[in-house]
Design an enzyme around this catalytic site. Structure first.
Site, short mmCIF file in Angstrom:
data_model
loop_
_atom_site.label_atom_id
_atom_site.label_comp_id
_atom_site.label_asym_id
_atom_site.label_seq_id
_atom_site.Cartn_x
_atom_site.Cartn_y
_atom_site.Cartn_z
CG HIS A 53 -2.35 0.19 0.97
ND1 HIS A 53 -2.91 0.17 -0.30
CD2 HIS A 53 -3.40 0.42 1.80
CE1 HIS A 53 -4.21 0.37 -0.22
NE2 HIS A 53 -4.54 0.53 1.04
CG ASN A 78 -10.86 1.69 0.80
OD1 ASN A 78 -11.86 1.65 0.09
ND2 ASN A 78 -10.60 0.76 1.69
CG ASN A 107 -9.21 3.40 4.32
OD1 ASN A 107 -8.39 3.06 3.48
ND2 ASN A 107 -9.85 2.53 5.06
CG ASP A 111 -1.55 0.45 -3.35
OD1 ASP A 111 -2.37 -0.45 -3.09
OD2 ASP A 111 -1.64 1.60 -2.84
#
Length: 192
Positions: free
Chosen positions: A22, A115, A69, A94
């Protein structure tokens, strides 16, 4: 004419996340900053950012510190402050639909389940911003937990494949600024 651009690298703050799938956006923007001689060390807009002149344009490099997020909050605050429209906000992040080391440059689009991108679209009220997707590989099995996968680290061979892609992601962002999205896509999509 406002010639300011924002390049955002997505990731999660904290040492434990540094090498996870991530955090490719953070890693790519760190490499870009180093190549431009830009320090990303200003703390504001719920993020860390730096500013550098590039080919007569003002570039702002941002690493949101909100956790993935909520990335859009940081992007919105900085872009509103500097009056940067979505078309001049480039996001590096990513993508599990691409093999490690692959890039995909896109002019706009939906969040595709990511997200961080979902948050940016929601906060900006627009999905019309260019992005550079960095391949991190698909989940090993369909029922593998997605959160666990994107927070996992790369194997040695994946890291090797990723090495060039992290540099190219930043180069692709600069190509978008210099020559537009189609040229950047032409040069970097599918490059190995």
């Amino acid at each position: 004419m406002n010639d300011t651009w924002l390049i955002v690298g997505l990731g999660n703050p904290g040492r434990e996340y540094e090498k996870t799938r991530h955090n490719c956006g953070f890693r790519a923007i760190d490499l870009l900053a180093a190549s431009l001689g830009c320090k990303i060390d200003r703390v504001k807009f719920q993020g860390l950012y730096g500013q550098v002149n590039y080919n007569g344009k003002k570039l702002l490099l941002l690493k949101p510190q909100t956790f993935m997020n909520l990335s859009g909050r940081s992007v919105l605050q900085l872009s509103a402050y500097f009056n940067i429209p979505p078309a001049r906000i480039i996001v590096l992040f990513d993508d599990i639909s691409l093999a490690p080391g692959r890039l995909r440059v896109r002019p706009d689009g939906s969040a595709g389940g990511h997200n961080g991108i979902k948050s940016i679209i929601a906060e900006l009220g627009s999905q019309d911003f260019p992005r550079v997707k960095i391949g991190v590989g698909a989940k090993p099995t369909p029922d593998y937990d997605l959160a666990a996968w994107v927070l996992s680290t790369f194997s040695a061979s994946e890291e090797k494949a990723l090495k060039n892609a992290l540099t190219w992601a930043g180069e692709a962002a600069l190509t978008i600024i210099d020559h537009g999205v189609p040229e950047a896509a032409n040069r970097y999509n599918g490059k190995v």
